[in-house]
Design a protein around this motif. Structure first.
Motif, PDB file in Angstrom:
ATOM      1  N   MET A  91      35.849  66.002 -57.469  1.00 31.19           N
ATOM      2  CA  MET A  91      35.245  65.488 -56.042  1.00 31.19           C
ATOM      3  C   MET A  91      36.235  67.256 -55.112  1.00 31.19           C
ATOM      4  SD  MET A  91      35.002  62.957 -54.965  1.00 31.19           S
ATOM      5  CE  MET A  91      34.583  61.191 -55.938  1.00 31.19           C
ATOM      6  N   GLY A  92      36.890  67.931 -56.172  1.00 26.00           N
ATOM      7  CA  GLY A  92      36.822  68.724 -54.974  1.00 26.00           C
ATOM      8  C   GLY A  92      36.084  69.580 -54.256  1.00 26.00           C
ATOM      9  N   ARG A  93      34.631  69.872 -55.466  1.00 22.91           N
ATOM     10  CA  ARG A  93      33.477  70.656 -54.649  1.00 22.91           C
ATOM     11  C   ARG A  93      32.982  69.517 -53.112  1.00 22.91           C
ATOM     12  NH1 ARG A  93      30.194  71.765 -59.462  1.00 22.91           N
ATOM     13  NH2 ARG A  93      30.200  69.770 -59.506  1.00 22.91           N
ATOM     14  N   ARG A  94      32.801  68.951 -53.754  1.00 21.08           N
ATOM     15  CA  ARG A  94      32.431  67.796 -52.858  1.00 21.08           C
ATOM     16  C   ARG A  94      33.194  67.950 -51.514  1.00 21.08           C
ATOM     17  NH1 ARG A  94      30.556  62.416 -56.349  1.00 21.08           N
ATOM     18  NH2 ARG A  94      32.086  63.316 -57.402  1.00 21.08           N
ATOM     19  N   VAL A 119      32.706  70.483 -49.110  1.00 20.54           N
ATOM     20  CA  VAL A 119      31.634  70.494 -48.279  1.00 20.54           C
ATOM     21  C   VAL A 119      31.750  69.672 -47.291  1.00 20.54           C
ATOM     22  CG1 VAL A 119      29.418  70.148 -48.428  1.00 20.54           C
ATOM     23  CG2 VAL A 119      29.602  71.536 -50.378  1.00 20.54           C
ATOM     24  N   ALA A 120      31.817  68.441 -47.400  1.00 17.99           N
ATOM     25  CA  ALA A 120      32.498  67.497 -46.792  1.00 17.99           C
ATOM     26  C   ALA A 120      33.253  68.175 -45.407  1.00 17.99           C
ATOM     27  CB  ALA A 120      32.663  66.224 -47.549  1.00 17.99           C
ATOM     28  N   ILE A 132      32.015  72.746 -39.687  1.00 16.76           N
ATOM     29  CA  ILE A 132      31.160  73.333 -38.514  1.00 16.76           C
ATOM     30  C   ILE A 132      30.899  72.772 -37.229  1.00 16.76           C
ATOM     31  CG2 ILE A 132      28.853  74.063 -38.080  1.00 16.76           C
ATOM     32  CD1 ILE A 132      29.027  74.923 -41.477  1.00 16.76           C
ATOM     33  N   TRP A 133      30.355  71.305 -37.373  1.00 16.77           N
ATOM     34  CA  TRP A 133      30.311  70.840 -36.203  1.00 16.77           C
ATOM     35  C   TRP A 133      31.359  70.592 -35.407  1.00 16.77           C
ATOM     36  CZ3 TRP A 133      25.768  70.094 -35.067  1.00 16.77           C
ATOM     37  CH2 TRP A 133      24.556  69.932 -35.756  1.00 16.77           C
ATOM     38  N   ASP A 158      38.926  60.532 -47.571  1.00 19.94           N
ATOM     39  CA  ASP A 158      40.204  60.094 -47.431  1.00 19.94           C
ATOM     40  C   ASP A 158      40.803  60.834 -46.200  1.00 19.94           C
ATOM     41  OD1 ASP A 158      39.711  58.854 -50.030  1.00 19.94           O
ATOM     42  OD2 ASP A 158      41.158  60.008 -51.050  1.00 19.94           O
ATOM     43  N   ASP A 159      40.974  61.803 -45.787  1.00 18.93           N
ATOM     44  CA  ASP A 159      41.818  62.219 -44.817  1.00 18.93           C
ATOM     45  C   ASP A 159      41.274  63.470 -44.281  1.00 18.93           C
ATOM     46  OD1 ASP A 159      41.757  64.640 -47.006  1.00 18.93           O
ATOM     47  OD2 ASP A 159      44.025  64.464 -46.744  1.00 18.93           O
ATOM     48  N   ILE A 160      40.346  63.521 -44.324  1.00 21.63           N
ATOM     49  CA  ILE A 160      39.155  64.426 -43.270  1.00 21.63           C
ATOM     50  C   ILE A 160      39.321  64.099 -41.334  1.00 21.63           C
ATOM     51  CG2 ILE A 160      36.860  65.184 -42.676  1.00 21.63           C
ATOM     52  CD1 ILE A 160      36.149  65.453 -45.369  1.00 21.63           C
ATOM     53  N   ALA A 161      39.235  62.922 -40.987  1.00 19.48           N
ATOM     54  CA  ALA A 161      39.095  62.171 -39.676  1.00 19.48           C
ATOM     55  C   ALA A 161      40.424  62.900 -39.429  1.00 19.48           C
ATOM     56  CB  ALA A 161      38.684  61.369 -39.731  1.00 19.48           C
TER      57      ALA A 161
END
Length: 83
Positions: free
Chosen positions: A1-4, A7-8, A14-15, A64-67
């Motif tokens: 999951m670390g790689r995904r 990337v996420a 970037i956005w 999980d916590d990107i937001a």
């Protein structure tokens, strides 16, 4: 999951940073993400899996916590920045 997860987070940064007024904004956000990853269960799982010579099973999910890292971001003023 670390790689995904990486990337996420990179895509989201970037956005989000398209509207940043200073490169330091990206640095601050990136530093917050690194600190969050260092405190995650994924770090321990990666280390133990490596030491035990097995495939890792990462417990954290990419969203999980990107937001929470991105959406409380607010533009700041930095020294030397044009008004």
């Amino acid at each position: 999951m670390g790689r995904r997860r990486s990337v996420a987070m990179t895509r989201s940064m970037i956005w989000t940073m398209l509207g940043a007024g200073h490169p330091m904004e990206g640095h601050i956000l990136d530093s917050r993400e690194l600190a969050a990853r260092a405190a995650s269960q994924d770090l321990g799982e990666g280390i133990f899996a490596f030491r035990e010579k097995r495939a890792p099973v990462f417990p954290d999910r990419p969203g999980d916590d990107i937001a929470s890292l991105l959406y409380d971001w607010a533009p700041r003023r930095f020294p030397g920045e044009a008004p």
